[in-house]
Design a protein around this motif. Structure first.
Motif, PDB file in Angstrom:
ATOM      1  N   VAL A  99       0.802  -1.248   0.320  1.00 38.41           N
ATOM      2  CA  VAL A  99      -0.410   0.132   0.135  1.00 38.41           C
ATOM      3  C   VAL A  99       0.921   1.309   0.288  1.00 38.41           C
ATOM      4  O   VAL A  99       1.661   1.807   0.953  1.00 38.41           O
ATOM      5  N   THR A 100       1.165   2.081  -0.772  1.00 38.57           N
ATOM      6  CA  THR A 100       1.753   2.462  -1.359  1.00 38.57           C
ATOM      7  C   THR A 100       0.856   4.024  -1.180  1.00 38.57           C
ATOM      8  O   THR A 100      -0.291   4.756  -1.959  1.00 38.57           O
ATOM      9  N   LYS A 101       1.628   5.370  -1.421  1.00 37.81           N
ATOM     10  CA  LYS A 101       0.784   6.692  -0.834  1.00 37.81           C
ATOM     11  C   LYS A 101       0.637   6.800  -2.757  1.00 37.81           C
ATOM     12  O   LYS A 101       2.029   6.419  -3.816  1.00 37.81           O
ATOM     13  N   ARG A 102       0.282   7.754  -3.544  1.00 40.56           N
ATOM     14  CA  ARG A 102       0.109   8.090  -4.999  1.00 40.56           C
ATOM     15  C   ARG A 102       2.024   7.545  -5.604  1.00 40.56           C
ATOM     16  O   ARG A 102       2.356   8.317  -6.547  1.00 40.56           O
ATOM     17  N   SER A 103       2.631   8.555  -4.158  1.00 41.05           N
ATOM     18  CA  SER A 103       3.688   9.158  -4.572  1.00 41.05           C
ATOM     19  C   SER A 103       4.894   7.847  -4.828  1.00 41.05           C
ATOM     20  O   SER A 103       5.989   8.199  -5.303  1.00 41.05           O
ATOM     21  N   GLY A 104       4.516   6.445  -4.030  1.00 41.16           N
ATOM     22  CA  GLY A 104       5.144   5.507  -4.252  1.00 41.16           C
ATOM     23  C   GLY A 104       5.768   5.501  -3.000  1.00 41.16           C
ATOM     24  O   GLY A 104       6.169   3.888  -2.672  1.00 41.16           O
ATOM     25  N   GLU A 105       5.347   6.068  -2.070  1.00 43.16           N
ATOM     26  CA  GLU A 105       6.087   5.921  -0.825  1.00 43.16           C
ATOM     27  C   GLU A 105       5.475   4.773   0.021  1.00 43.16           C
ATOM     28  O   GLU A 105       4.190   4.945   0.370  1.00 43.16           O
ATOM     29  N   ILE A 106       5.376   4.160   0.700  1.00 43.48           N
ATOM     30  CA  ILE A 106       5.332   2.864   1.240  1.00 43.48           C
ATOM     31  C   ILE A 106       4.668   3.497   2.523  1.00 43.48           C
ATOM     32  O   ILE A 106       4.883   3.597   3.021  1.00 43.48           O
ATOM     33  N   VAL A 107       3.929   3.083   2.807  1.00 40.23           N
ATOM     34  CA  VAL A 107       2.607   3.080   3.996  1.00 40.23           C
ATOM     35  C   VAL A 107       2.239   2.192   4.864  1.00 40.23           C
ATOM     36  O   VAL A 107       2.241   1.956   5.784  1.00 40.23           O
ATOM     37  N   LEU A 134       3.054   0.934   8.205  1.00 41.94           N
ATOM     38  CA  LEU A 134       4.308   1.269   9.253  1.00 41.94           C
ATOM     39  C   LEU A 134       3.629   3.000  10.295  1.00 41.94           C
ATOM     40  O   LEU A 134       2.897   3.970  10.256  1.00 41.94           O
ATOM     41  N   PRO A 135       4.131   2.649  11.920  1.00 44.28           N
ATOM     42  CA  PRO A 135       3.975   4.105  12.481  1.00 44.28           C
ATOM     43  C   PRO A 135       3.879   5.481  12.316  1.00 44.28           C
ATOM     44  O   PRO A 135       3.139   5.945  12.704  1.00 44.28           O
ATOM     45  N   GLU A 136       4.594   5.235  11.145  1.00 40.35           N
ATOM     46  CA  GLU A 136       4.580   6.537  10.981  1.00 40.35           C
ATOM     47  C   GLU A 136       3.326   7.430  10.154  1.00 40.35           C
ATOM     48  O   GLU A 136       3.618   8.270  10.221  1.00 40.35           O
ATOM     49  N   TRP A 137       2.611   6.895   9.655  1.00 42.52           N
ATOM     50  CA  TRP A 137       1.700   6.958   8.968  1.00 42.52           C
ATOM     51  C   TRP A 137      -0.045   6.236   9.871  1.00 42.52           C
ATOM     52  O   TRP A 137      -0.649   6.560   9.391  1.00 42.52           O
ATOM     53  N   TRP A 138       0.384   5.531  11.077  1.00 45.13           N
ATOM     54  CA  TRP A 138      -0.393   5.581  11.910  1.00 45.13           C
ATOM     55  C   TRP A 138      -1.356   6.966  12.726  1.00 45.13           C
ATOM     56  O   TRP A 138      -0.908   7.875  12.636  1.00 45.13           O
ATOM     57  N   GLY A 139      -2.933   6.731  11.878  1.00 40.44           N
ATOM     58  CA  GLY A 139      -3.789   8.394  12.585  1.00 40.44           C
ATOM     59  C   GLY A 139      -4.215   9.012  11.713  1.00 40.44           C
ATOM     60  O   GLY A 139      -4.475  10.172  12.299  1.00 40.44           O
ATOM     61  N   ARG A 140      -3.635   8.225  10.088  1.00 38.09           N
ATOM     62  CA  ARG A 140      -4.162   9.559   8.665  1.00 38.09           C
ATOM     63  C   ARG A 140      -5.172   8.843   8.584  1.00 38.09           C
ATOM     64  O   ARG A 140      -5.086   9.206   7.185  1.00 38.09           O
ATOM     65  N   GLY A 141      -5.780   8.124   8.422  1.00 44.26           N
ATOM     66  CA  GLY A 141      -6.818   6.961   7.981  1.00 44.26           C
ATOM     67  C   GLY A 141      -6.432   6.496   6.431  1.00 44.26           C
ATOM     68  O   GLY A 141      -6.495   5.402   5.607  1.00 44.26           O
ATOM     69  N   TYR A 142      -4.987   6.196   6.630  1.00 47.54           N
ATOM     70  CA  TYR A 142      -4.013   4.933   6.006  1.00 47.54           C
ATOM     71  C   TYR A 142      -4.713   3.860   5.461  1.00 47.54           C
ATOM     72  O   TYR A 142      -4.930   3.343   4.626  1.00 47.54           O
ATOM     73  N   ALA A 143      -4.733   2.925   7.073  1.00 51.81           N
ATOM     74  CA  ALA A 143      -5.152   1.747   7.322  1.00 51.81           C
ATOM     75  C   ALA A 143      -6.914   1.136   6.593  1.00 51.81           C
ATOM     76  O   ALA A 143      -6.616   0.240   6.315  1.00 51.81           O
ATOM     77  N   HIS A 173     -11.709  -1.317  16.243  1.00 54.69           N
ATOM     78  CA  HIS A 173     -11.819  -0.471  15.491  1.00 54.69           C
ATOM     79  C   HIS A 173     -11.611  -0.485  13.662  1.00 54.69           C
ATOM     80  O   HIS A 173     -12.549   0.132  13.111  1.00 54.69           O
ATOM     81  N   LEU A 174     -11.064  -0.746  13.177  1.00 52.83           N
ATOM     82  CA  LEU A 174     -10.546  -0.297  11.724  1.00 52.83           C
ATOM     83  C   LEU A 174     -11.279  -1.773  11.273  1.00 52.83           C
ATOM     84  O   LEU A 174     -12.540  -0.748  10.425  1.00 52.83           O
ATOM     85  N   LEU A 175     -11.728  -2.325  11.667  1.00 51.34           N
ATOM     86  CA  LEU A 175     -12.521  -3.804  10.801  1.00 51.34           C
ATOM     87  C   LEU A 175     -13.733  -3.752  11.340  1.00 51.34           C
ATOM     88  O   LEU A 175     -14.717  -3.539  10.264  1.00 51.34           O
TER      89      LEU A 175
END
Length: 171
Positions: free
Chosen positions: A64-72, A92-101, A135-137
């Motif tokens: 799962v990547t951002k459109r820029s190609g960075e893996i989240v 990845l923890p640095e992307w938690w809390g942003r709705g990516y999951a 909560h995600l599920l």
């Protein structure tokens, strides 16, 4: 010339889901060994298991990547021991809390029944103590169907049935 979007199996407004590539293994290895990410998964995976996974079959695994190609994160659609289709995921923890999951897993759920036409339901298992995963599920529309003890902790299974099509409309 192949671009990220040419290789996308699914995409959202912010994300792309694509097959795992060999150069993704370093990020996967981090996911397997990061103590924060593995808190509810029994801790970091031992080096010998990482070595086996590195050369293992990554069929069904989606980066799962951002459109820029960075893996989240990472999602996997495969078979659970019951024979049901299963969704697994790690972000990845640095992307938690942003709705990516939520966004990435929703896209994976959207792919699930197309990629596995014989599947009647999709399950996901998480440790009950992992409130974010629970909560995600639930946000994905999955319903709690079972609880059991495994790996020294209470596990929760969630499921969603294959959408039914009546006269071409999904219900």
């Amino acid at each position: 010339m192949n671009t990220e979007s040419d290789e996308a199996l699914a995409s959202t407004e912010r994300l792309v889901l694509r097959e795992v590539r060999s150069h993704d293994l370093a990020v996967l290895e981090r996911m397997w060994q990061d103590p924060v990410m593995r808190r509810y998964l029994g801790g970091p995976v031992p080096d010998e298991v990482v070595a086996e996974r590195r050369v293992g079959d990554h069929t069904g695994s989606l980066m799962v990547t951002k459109r820029s190609g960075e893996i989240v994160g990472w999602c996997r659609l495969g078979r659970y021991r019951t024979g049901d289709l299963e969704l697994s995921y790690a972000f990845l923890p640095e992307w938690w809390g942003r709705g990516y999951a939520r966004e990435g897993c929703a896209a994976a759920v959207g792919l699930a029944f197309d990629r596995f036409p014989d599947a009647t339901r999709l399950v996901a298992v998480t440790q009950e103590a992992n409130r974010r995963s629970v909560h995600l599920l639930e946000a994905l529309g999955m319903v709690r169907v079972d609880t059991f003890d495994e790996f020294g902790a209470r596990q929760v299974m969630y499921a969603v049935d294959r959408p039914h099509s009546i006269d071409g409309e999904t219900r």
